[in-house]
Design an enzyme around this catalytic site. Structure first.
Site, mmCIF file in Angstrom:
data_model
loop_
_atom_site.group_PDB
_atom_site.id
_atom_site.type_symbol
_atom_site.label_atom_id
_atom_site.label_comp_id
_atom_site.label_asym_id
_atom_site.label_seq_id
_atom_site.Cartn_x
_atom_site.Cartn_y
_atom_site.Cartn_z
ATOM 1 C CG MET B 90 32.291 46.724 34.524
ATOM 2 S SD MET B 90 32.516 48.058 33.364
ATOM 3 C CE MET B 90 33.404 47.254 32.071
ATOM 4 C CB VAL B 93 23.861 44.832 35.251
ATOM 5 C CG1 VAL B 93 22.946 45.693 34.391
ATOM 6 C CG2 VAL B 93 25.286 44.935 34.766
ATOM 7 C CG ASP B 203 35.717 45.316 27.741
ATOM 8 O OD1 ASP B 203 34.998 45.193 28.741
ATOM 9 O OD2 ASP B 203 36.432 44.403 27.284
#
Lengths: 196, 899
Positions: B90, B93, B203
């Site tokens: 998504m 990071v 998730d």
């Protein structure tokens, strides 16, 4: 490119041979470009990370016999220069696309907010070239910071200077570039201020 | 000044260096000082410094030429980016730290892929993130902050965790099963903590469950998946939170997530189940090397086999087989309602396993069924209870009396029904990410709950009405009295407001059943009249209300001795349900069951058997053979077979119908009805030893389940089975145990089945003691009671006739004995499923043969020959009657035997 050639190229570039340096840039440019294309094809929504590209390229080249740079710092010195070329080329092509020219390079997200305006980037590229002649170290810092995304701490480490010095040099480089931009054109209208 | 004037630059730059070293406030002073000595340099420097100021102000070249990727050193909120850590599904990071150095350690800065969000969405994200930020738990990676960058890209500031995914960690250290389970428990507890705050992870997967080198479990990305979905185009607060397909991890995403349905805590339970399977076996439930599509399809359509099967050594398998298998299986059920509702329950069960306590997962089926089954209707629920009474051919009158004691259980079932609906409601609310905040937010959530109830329970306005009362209560909790009153009124006058005869009529008929159970027949009749009146307003009559009122009517009519009319109306109701396509629905099955019962009560065992066996087949086809409803229908079918004279077929049918599930204790106490029937059938067949054991077992189960009526009946049957074994002493003991309770019942003037049973049992004992007169006395009392029922066909009457015949035979009153035996034959024929094959016909024929024998052995022989096929087909080959029949039919001279 054959291994020996690359080795040779690096060696002569290190020795300051201008032609070799340019050729090395071309090689690196090719590697970076190839990698970038591959990444983007895999994940179209990817935000291109110069750091990743560099890292991968370094690994690729190092894994070839004879492709070793004396050290990572040297590699980055050349590679970031090549990265500059790559990124500027890329933005140029996007600009070209906006003007309706054929789209050649791989697809990147169409929404690229807050990019330097196309014309502005062209000018920066030009100014950078000039800076590279007079103040090569400052130009290098721009390459490392702006095009390759290193932190001041990392730049300091790479070049053997303090973080603070790196920061100052960056400021200086910007001043000079801005100055160059101011010189070659009328005062830029506010709206086209890059990064505004 | 020309930029290429290198010398000038060389001179300027050191000064520039110095100037830049200074604080901006000091620069003016410094320049002024310089101007004194080097005016031209100072002038240039001033210009350059002005450029510098402009650079800083406009952030000249602060952003990468691509504009997309952030730069090292770039600031995000109060933090600075240091280096990229990686890329997830998504977003990217980064490692970062606080710009002002206030926080020593590192943070993880997650830049989400979505971009170009408006300020409204940004606000929403900040809001949601602030709720997630409240999640503080030592095993959950903290969310410190969240926001949206100027370019519209959302970001999250998270606790930076260095660790290995839990599966790799346990593999690398070769942890024992217990150690792995304890690690998993830490995970489950953390998830439970979040569930308690109404936050769902959505998730969960190994890469989100890390273990630090110190062995501390850390869960990452809690609720981020929902945050991700929030950033999608549709950020309207009224949509249920659905997972966009790309945010899911195939193999760990629950079926409902894969289908894009609203998600609740049970979705996390599913993911935890997969994780547990992986930890325990090292393998994914559906195969580690499957493609994403295959995994998704498997999750949606298949049930994984037992985890223990996947283990290599028998020792390992032994550890896992049984309870741990059940825990995993329950977590992985495709229907979220069948799983543990929250991680808390899963953790509790796992702890019980670790503590060697019995695990709840295995009794899931019964509880699940209790919830699901009861959700349907009163009528169905009562049918279950009443079915238990059919096992000895009880009449409706007596069954209603004994149901008085059943009110407790009814109330519990009603609670279960509401609880299930409540669970639905809670699930709905849980599926909404926001944890409880202001009354405002709660109010919004309740508004959604009302919509939900209206939509979801459109078919069941009664239940909807009750749920609305719950919602009203919660409005009161937050002090919103206006809405509370609104909703309450809506609920109570739901039918009246629209003068909906369907709802009002059903309400009335349900009330009828309540009242009939409470034996308030006057009120019951009045309610029935009201219900029927409402029903008549409808044209055509919808099948639901038709069925409901037919059942209610049955209750009342049967109490009055009219057994035929209810059958007619129930038949019509079933046909109508069929016609509107509700064949096989729970309502259909319930009404069908009522019809079967009504037929059985009327003595039409053949028809009853057909109806009940059809129900059994239907439920079996639906794959619901592990439900209590199925048991009920099997029980009723068996009872019909038995009463219809085919006890052996009853046993075979029961065995084959429950072959797969029989050995699983899942049915629990509800199975005592079937077991009782089964046991009595075996007793009828002549297998006294086995029957004896089985009867005691069934009695114990009935006792455990609080089915007092069943207990009494079975204990009485235990006396009979002892007698059949020839064990008079035990029979007497059992009888003695039985008596005090029954004496009390007699004293309280209950005209229950128990009394008739008592009398008949007493008669048997008397006969065993060779005291026929005593037997006849009891039988006379029984006869009076039985006659008062006005039942056309009554199994008790059959038993009565046979016992009377035996008693008379013992007194050598052969003519009367023959008469009563003949009466028994008539009764048996009337109720026989197959008049050519009925154990009761056979038995009654033998009785007649015995009575005929003294006068004419030839006649007796003929009768006995007639009896033989009935007996051989339906009884155990070792049954004494068969031997007797053979003897009678062959030998011309015989001494009349008494039983």
């Amino acid at each position: 490119m054959l291994q020996e050639q690359l080795e040779q190229l690096i060696r002569s570039a290190e020795q300051g041979e201008a032609g070799s340096r340019d050729r090395l840039f071309t090689v690196l440019y090719g590697e970076l470009h190839r990698l970038a294309e591959r990444e983007l094809r895999r994940r179209p929504m990817l935000t291109l990370s110069p750091t990743t590209l560099l890292h991968e390229t370094y690994l690729n080249l190092s894994s070839r016999p004879g492709g070793m740079f004396p050290d990572r710092a040297r590699f980055l010195a050349y590679a970031c220069r090549a990265m500059r070329g790559l990124l500027i080329d890329f933005v140029r092509s996007r600009c070209a696309q906006k003007r309706g020219a054929a789209f050649e390079i791989t697809s990147l997200p169409t929404e690229v907010p807050n990019t330097p305006a196309c014309e502005e980037l062209e000018k920066i590229a030009e100014a950078l070239e000039a800076l590279g002649v007079d103040q090569p170290r400052l130009a290098q810092i721009v390459d490392l910071k702006f095009f390759c995304g290193f932190s001041f701490a990392e730049i300091g480490e790479l070049l053997g200077i303090s973080e603070r010095t790196a920061q100052r040099d960056w400021d200086k480089a910007r001043i000079l570039l801005r100055h160059h931009l101011g010189d070659t054109a009328a005062a830029p209208p506010r709206g086209s201020d890059p990064g505004a | 000044m020309a930029p290429s004037d290198k010398e000038l630059w060389d001179e300027l730059l050191p000064y520039l260096d110095e100037a830049l070293e200074l604080e901006s406030s000091q620069r003016d002073t410094w320049i002024a000082a310089l101007a004194a000595s080097h005016p031209r340099l100072a002038a240039e420097l001033r210009q350059l410094l002005a450029l510098h100021a402009a650079n800083c102000a406009s952030g000249f070249m602060e952003r990468s030429p691509l504009g997309a990727g952030p730069l090292v050193g770039e600031r995000i909120g109060a933090y600075t980016l240091e280096r990229p850590l990686g890329r997830g599904g998504m977003g990217t990071v980064w490692l970062g730290r606080r710009s002002d150095g206030k926080y020593e350690g590192h943070v993880a800065i997650k830049l989400l892929d979505r971009r170009g969000l408006g300020s409204a969405a940004a606000e929403q994200i900040r809001h949601e993130a602030s709720l997630l930020a409240r999640l503080t738990h030592p095993n959950i990676a903290r969310l410190f902050d969240a926001g949206v960058r100027e370019n519209g890209q959302p970001y999250l500031i998270l606790e930076y965790v260095e660790g290995e995914p839990i599966n790799r960690y346990s593999r690398a250290r070769s942890l024992t099963l217990v150690a792995r389970l304890r690690l998993f428990l830490a995970v489950a507890d953390a998830v439970a903590h979040a569930h308690a705050q109404l936050i769902v992870h959505r998730d969960l997967k190994p890469s989100n469950v890390l273990v630090t080198p110190e062995g501390v479990v850390k869960l990452l990305d809690f609720g981020v998946a929902a945050l991700q979905s929030r950033t999608a185009d549709d950020v309207s607060p009224t949509t249920a939170s659905e997972s966009p397909a790309q945010a899911l991890t195939p193999g760990y995403a629950s079926p409902e997530q894969l289908r894009g349905e609203p998600v609740a805590a049970a979705a996390d339970v599913y993911s935890l189940g997969v994780l547990l399977h992986v930890l325990v076996t090292g393998l994914h439930p559906f195969g580690s090397s499957a493609t994403h599509t295959k995994l998704a399809r498997a999750a949606l359509t298949e049930d994984p086999g037992p985890a223990s099967d996947r283990l290599a050594t028998p020792a390992e398998r032994r550890q896992v087989r049984g309870d741990l298998d059940a825990i995993i299986a329950r977590s992985l059920r495709r229907d979220p309602a069948q799983r543990y509702a929250t991680a808390t329950e899963l953790a509790a069960d796992l702890r019980r396993f670790l503590g060697k306590f019995p695990v709840e997962a295995r009794t899931l089926t019964r509880r699940y069924v209790a919830r699901k089954f009861v959700q349907r209707h009163w009528g169905a629920v009562l049918s279950v209870i009443l079915a238990l009474l059919v096992m000895v051919g009880a009449t409706v009158v007596t069954s209603l009396q004994t149901l008085e004691a059943r009110h407790q259980r009814d109330r519990a079932l009603e609670e279960a029904k509401r609880a299930n609906a409540q669970a639905d409601l809670t699930q709905y609310i849980l599926s909404d990410q926001l944890s409880r905040l202001s009354a405002e937010a709660e109010g919004r959530r309740l508004a959604r709950a009302r919509q939900f109830v209206a939509a979801r329970f459109r078919d069941d306005p009664l239940l909807a009405a009750r749920l609305l009362l719950d919602v009203s209560g919660r409005y009161i909790d937050i002090g919103d009295f206006r809405n509370a009153a609104d909703v309450a009124m809506e609920a109570e006058t739901i039918g009246h407001r629209f003068d909906d005869p369907d709802i009002l009529g059903q309400l009335a008929c349900v009330r009828t059943e309540d009242l009939a159970i409470a034996r308030d027949f006057t009120a019951a009749r009045a309610a029935l009249a009201a219900g029927l009146a409402q029903m008549r307003r409808l044209d055509p009559v919808p099948p639901n209300i038709e069925a409901e009122c037919a059942t209610a009517e049955g209750f009342v009519l049967q109490a009055d001795g009219d057994f035929a009319t209810p059958i007619e109306h129930l038949q019509t109701a079933v046909a109508d349900l069929d016609r509107v396509g509700m064949h096989g629905s729970a309502r259909y099955l319930a009404v069908s069951n009522d019809l079967g019962r009504a037929l059985a009560i009327a003595g039409r065992y053949h028809d009853a058997w057909e109806v009940h066996s059809r129900n059994v087949a239907l439920v079996s086809e639906q794959g619901r053979a592990d439900t209590d409803a199925y048991l009920v229908y099997v029980t009723n079918a068996c009872a019909a077979l038995r009463n219809g004279g085919q006890p052996r077929r009853a046993v075979t049918f029961a065995d084959s119908s429950t072959a797969r599930v029989r050995h699983d204790a899942a049915y629990g106490d509800m199975s005592s009805g079937l077991e009782g029937n089964w046991a009595l059938s075996r007793l009828d067949m002549g297998q006294a030893e086995e029957a004896d054991r089985a009867i005691l077992d069934a009695a114990a189960k009935a006792e455990h389940g609080g089915i007092t009526f069943g207990v009494a009946l079975l204990r009485a049957s235990a006396v009979r089975s002892a007698l059949a074994r020839g064990d008079l002493t035990t029979a007497e003991t059992r009888w003695a145990e039985l008596l005090p309770d029954e004496k009390r019942r007699l004293a309280e003037k209950e005209k229950g089945i128990e009394v008739v049973r008592l009398l008949l049992t007493s008669a048997r004992l008397s006969l065993a003691h060779h005291r026929p007169q005593e037997a006849l006395s009891s039988l006379a009392d029984a006869a009076t009671l039985i006659a008062s029922r006005h039942q056309p066909m009554n199994p008790d009457a059959l038993e009565l006739a046979t016992l009377e015949s035996q008693a008379l035979l013992a007194q050598q009153r052969y003519a009367e004995a023959t008469q009563h035996a003949q009466a028994a034959i008539e009764l048996a024929r009337a109720g026989a499923i197959d008049t050519h094959s009925s154990a009761w016909i056979g038995e009654a024929l033998i009785l007649r043969a015995r009575a005929e024998a003294p006068a004419s052995t030839a006649a007796a022989a003929r009768t006995a020959r007639e009896a033989l096929p009935h007996l051989v087909n339906n009884l155990d080959p070792a049954h004494p009657l068969i031997a007797e029949a053979r003897g009678l039919s062959l030998s011309p001279t015989l001494s009349a035997k008494s039983q």
